[in-house]
Design a protein around this motif. Structure first.
Motif, PDB file in Angstrom:
ATOM      1  N   GLY A   2       1.051  -0.867   0.216  1.00 42.71           N
ATOM      2  CA  GLY A   2       0.177  -0.005  -0.373  1.00 42.71           C
ATOM      3  C   GLY A   2       0.781   1.369  -0.397  1.00 42.71           C
ATOM      4  O   GLY A   2       1.833   1.153   0.369  1.00 42.71           O
ATOM      5  N   LEU A   3       0.617   2.594  -0.163  1.00 41.92           N
ATOM      6  CA  LEU A   3       0.184   3.450   0.451  1.00 41.92           C
ATOM      7  C   LEU A   3       1.765   3.694   1.298  1.00 41.92           C
ATOM      8  O   LEU A   3       1.230   3.717   2.144  1.00 41.92           O
ATOM      9  N   LEU A   4       3.078   4.219   0.731  1.00 36.58           N
ATOM     10  CA  LEU A   4       3.898   4.154   1.898  1.00 36.58           C
ATOM     11  C   LEU A   4       4.849   2.795   3.106  1.00 36.58           C
ATOM     12  O   LEU A   4       4.819   2.864   3.862  1.00 36.58           O
ATOM     13  N   GLN A   5       3.850   2.033   2.174  1.00 36.45           N
ATOM     14  CA  GLN A   5       4.793   0.521   2.878  1.00 36.45           C
ATOM     15  C   GLN A   5       5.743  -0.048   2.561  1.00 36.45           C
ATOM     16  O   GLN A   5       5.508  -0.195   1.730  1.00 36.45           O
ATOM     17  N   ILE A   6       6.450  -0.545   3.710  1.00 38.52           N
ATOM     18  CA  ILE A   6       7.730  -1.375   2.754  1.00 38.52           C
ATOM     19  C   ILE A   6       7.818  -2.065   3.618  1.00 38.52           C
ATOM     20  O   ILE A   6       7.669  -2.409   4.605  1.00 38.52           O
ATOM     21  N   PHE A   7       7.852  -3.147   2.829  1.00 42.96           N
ATOM     22  CA  PHE A   7       7.879  -4.836   3.101  1.00 42.96           C
ATOM     23  C   PHE A   7       9.159  -5.149   4.075  1.00 42.96           C
ATOM     24  O   PHE A   7      10.489  -4.457   3.181  1.00 42.96           O
ATOM     25  N   GLN A   8       9.266  -5.612   5.136  1.00 43.46           N
ATOM     26  CA  GLN A   8      11.218  -6.159   5.663  1.00 43.46           C
ATOM     27  C   GLN A   8      11.419  -7.320   5.795  1.00 43.46           C
ATOM     28  O   GLN A   8      12.340  -7.350   6.023  1.00 43.46           O
ATOM     29  N   THR A   9      10.468  -7.921   4.909  1.00 44.32           N
ATOM     30  CA  THR A   9      10.922  -9.779   5.475  1.00 44.32           C
ATOM     31  C   THR A   9      11.158 -10.029   3.655  1.00 44.32           C
ATOM     32  O   THR A   9       9.952  -9.468   2.678  1.00 44.32           O
ATOM     33  N   TRP A  10      11.894 -10.660   3.320  1.00 44.20           N
ATOM     34  CA  TRP A  10      12.163 -10.854   1.758  1.00 44.20           C
ATOM     35  C   TRP A  10      10.769 -11.797   1.550  1.00 44.20           C
ATOM     36  O   TRP A  10      10.539 -11.073   0.150  1.00 44.20           O
ATOM     37  N   SER A  11      10.247 -12.863   2.017  1.00 41.68           N
ATOM     38  CA  SER A  11       9.053 -13.426   1.344  1.00 41.68           C
ATOM     39  C   SER A  11       8.123 -12.223   1.127  1.00 41.68           C
ATOM     40  O   SER A  11       6.999 -13.194   0.709  1.00 41.68           O
TER      41      SER A  11
END
Length: 132
Positions: free
Chosen positions: A108-117
């Motif tokens: 989503g907007l401004l969302q950044i995942f921090q898990t490779w999977s």
């Protein structure tokens, strides 16, 4: 199918700099949240930095960094070139690892995942070695 190709790795001295690039072969690049991860020998792959997608936001993209690289690494993107970058300054021996880039279009907007999977696509990696 999106392919991600990293480049720019190599050997650097302690305190030196390198700039990694990640080129995407397909897709609307501005729709991808981009991430950089790294994996040192015998260790888990870890999040390094991420930058949000830029097609939805009316303002600047947001970035996120691991504590170990804050103030030394900078992630950026050039949508016109379908490329993300990781500028690495003040390199330390503990930065030695294989660096991977990742892309995801579902965030989503401004969302950044921090898990490779959590990312849809990942590159093959580029080796960074910092010698003292």
């Amino acid at each position: 199918q999106v392919q991600l190709v990293e480049s720019g790795g190599g050997l650097a001295q302690v305190g030196g700099s390198l700039r990694l690039s990640c080129a995407a072969s397909a897709g609307t690049f501005s729709r991808f949240t981009m991430g950089w991860f790294r994996q040192a020998p015998g260790k888990e792959r870890e999040f390094v930095a991420g930058i949000s997608r830029s097609d939805l936001s009316l303002g600047p993209t947001t970035t996120k960094y691991a504590d170990a690289v804050k103030g030394r690494f900078t992630i950026s993107r050039d949508n016109a070139k379908n490329t993300a970058y990781l500028q690495m300054n003040s390199l330390k021996p503990e930065d030695t690892a294989v660096y991977y880039c990742s892309a995801d279009s579902s965030s989503g907007l401004l969302q950044i995942f921090q898990t490779w999977s959590d990312y849809e696509y990942g590159g093959q990696g580029t080796q960074v070695t910092v010698s003292s």
